[in-house]
Design an enzyme around this catalytic site. Structure first.
Site, mmCIF file in Angstrom:
data_model
loop_
_atom_site.group_PDB
_atom_site.id
_atom_site.type_symbol
_atom_site.label_atom_id
_atom_site.label_comp_id
_atom_site.label_asym_id
_atom_site.label_seq_id
_atom_site.Cartn_x
_atom_site.Cartn_y
_atom_site.Cartn_z
ATOM 1 N N HIS A 152 -4.406 -0.036 2.384
ATOM 2 C CA HIS A 152 -5.246 0.911 2.402
ATOM 3 C C HIS A 152 -6.122 1.900 1.607
ATOM 4 O O HIS A 152 -7.306 1.771 1.191
ATOM 5 C CB HIS A 152 -5.423 2.293 3.831
ATOM 6 C CG HIS A 152 -4.591 1.582 5.165
ATOM 7 N ND1 HIS A 152 -3.809 2.745 5.395
ATOM 8 C CD2 HIS A 152 -4.707 0.380 5.072
ATOM 9 C CE1 HIS A 152 -4.041 2.565 6.943
ATOM 10 N NE2 HIS A 152 -4.245 1.654 6.852
ATOM 11 N N SER A 207 -7.113 -3.057 8.600
ATOM 12 C CA SER A 207 -7.412 -1.679 8.390
ATOM 13 C C SER A 207 -7.806 -1.463 6.521
ATOM 14 O O SER A 207 -8.474 -0.474 6.247
ATOM 15 C CB SER A 207 -6.204 -0.697 8.572
ATOM 16 O OG SER A 207 -5.193 -1.303 8.079
#
Length: 292
Positions: free
Chosen positions: A242, A192
Site C-alpha cells: 500500500h 490494492s
C-alpha cells in the site's frame, strides 16, 4: 489592495470566480463554464477543440487534462482491468497451483529437495502477475470497487495510455517494496498496491484542479487506517504494498498532470514513468543480490 480577492472571469472581469479552465487555466465564471470530461473548459478552448478555431480539427483535437486524446469511452481501460482481475480470480479457483506460480514470492521451495523458485531466481514476472490475483471473493470485490470508483475519473483525466502506465507502474512499485522489505517466503497478491497508486495520482490531480482536498485526503487516511489496523480474517494486509503503491502514484501523478501544456509535456510525462521504473528495478536488484 485586497490580495485575497478571487480573480475575475477572463470574459467578464467584474465577476470573481475560483474556477479555471482545465486546458488554458483562465478564470471562468458560471456563465462561461462548459462541462468537460474532467472539470470545466472555457468557450474558446471548447471552440478550438471542436475544430472551429484557428488551426482546424487536427491542431485542436479535444484533449484530456494530461494532453491525451479524449476517448469515446473514458472508462474502457478500467473496465478491462476489472475484467482481467475477475477472469484470473475464477481461473485461480479452478486451478489453485497456478496462483502459486504467479503470486509474489521472493524465494521458496515447493518440496524438500525440489527446485528453488521466486523473483530472486529470475521469475521477475511475479512482480506484475501478482497484482492481478486475489485470494478471496471479498478481497477482489473490495479492490475492484475501489478500482472503479478511483480509476474511472482518473482515466478520464489522464487518457488511456497514461492511465494504464500509472496503474502498472504503481503495481510494480508496490511489489518492489514488498520484495525488498518482507521475508522471501512471504506470499503476496492483490491489486490494492496499484489501487493505492491511482489514489496517490488522484491526490495530485485534485490539487492540480484546485478542487476541495478534504474528501480525497479523508479517503487516503481511511485507507491507511484500514492498512495498519488489523480487522481479523485469514488474509493479512501488506502495508508495504500500500505504501509502495501510494508513493509511486504520487510521483507519477506529479509527472502526468504537473507539467503545463506544451511540447515538452509528453517528454516529462514519459521520463517520469521511466524514472519510476528504474527506481523499482533498482530495489529489485538490491534485494535479489541479498538473497543470492
Amino acid at each position: 489592495m485586497d490580495t485575497d480577492r478571487l480573480p475575475g472571469c477572463y470574459r467578464h472581469p467584474d465577476r470573481d470566480t475560483g474556477i479555471r479552465c482545465t486546458r488554458c487555466e483562465r478564470p471562468i465564471c458560471p456563465e462561461c463554464m462548459i462541462s468537460a470530461s474532467v472539470g470545466f473548459q472555457c468557450p474558446d478552448c471548447v471552440r478550438e477543440g471542436s475544430g472551429t478555431g484557428r488551426g482546424g480539427p487536427a491542431a485542436h483535437a479535444p484533449r484530456t487534462l494530461a494532453g491525451a486524446p479524449v476517448a469515446a469511452d473514458p472508462h474502457l481501460v478500467t473496465k478491462i482491468l476489472i475484467g482481467i482481475n475477475a477472469a484470473l480470480f475464477l481461473v485461480g479457483l479452478l486451478v489453485p497451483p497456478l496462483v502459486v506460480q504467479l503470486e509474489l514470492l521472493g524465494r521458496y521451495v515447493e518440496y524438500l529437495g525440489g527446485p528453488v523458485g521466486g523473483v530472486s531466481t529470475g521469475q521477475y514476472y511475479r512482480l506484475l502477475t501478482s497484482v492481478f490475483l486475489h485470494a478471496e471473493w471479498w478481497h477482489i470485490a473490495g479492490n475492484m470497487l475501489a478500482l472503479w470508483v478511483i480509476g474511472g475519473p482518473l482515466e478520464a483525466a489522464l487518457g488511456r495510455l497514461r492511465y494504464l502506465a500509472v496503474y502498472l507502474l504503481s503495481g510494480l512499485g508496490a511489489s518492489a517494496l514488498v520484495y525488498l522489505l518482507t521475508a522471501p517466503n512471504t506470499q503476496t497478491l492483490g491489486a490494492s498496491g496499484a489501487v493505492f497508486g491511482l489514489l496517490g495520482a488522484t491526490v495530485v490531480l485534485v490539487r492540480r484542479l484546485r478542487y476541495e482536498m478534504r474528501p480525497v485526503i479523508t479517503m487516503v487516511v481511511l485507507m491507511l487506517v484500514l492498512t495498519f489496523v488489523p480487522l481479523g480474517g485469514s488474509l493479512s494486509v501488506s502495508w508495504q504494498a500500500h505504501i509502495g503503491g501510494l508513493v509511486t502514484g504520487l510521483l507519477l501523478g506529479l509527472g502526468m498532470v504537473g507539467p503545463r501544456a506544451g511540447k515538452t509535456r509528453p517528454l516529462i510525462q514519459w521520463t517520469t514513468c521511466l524514472a519510476v521504473f528504474v527506481l523499482a528495478a533498482a530495489l529489485v536488484v538490491v534485494r535479489t543480490a541479498e538473497l543470492t
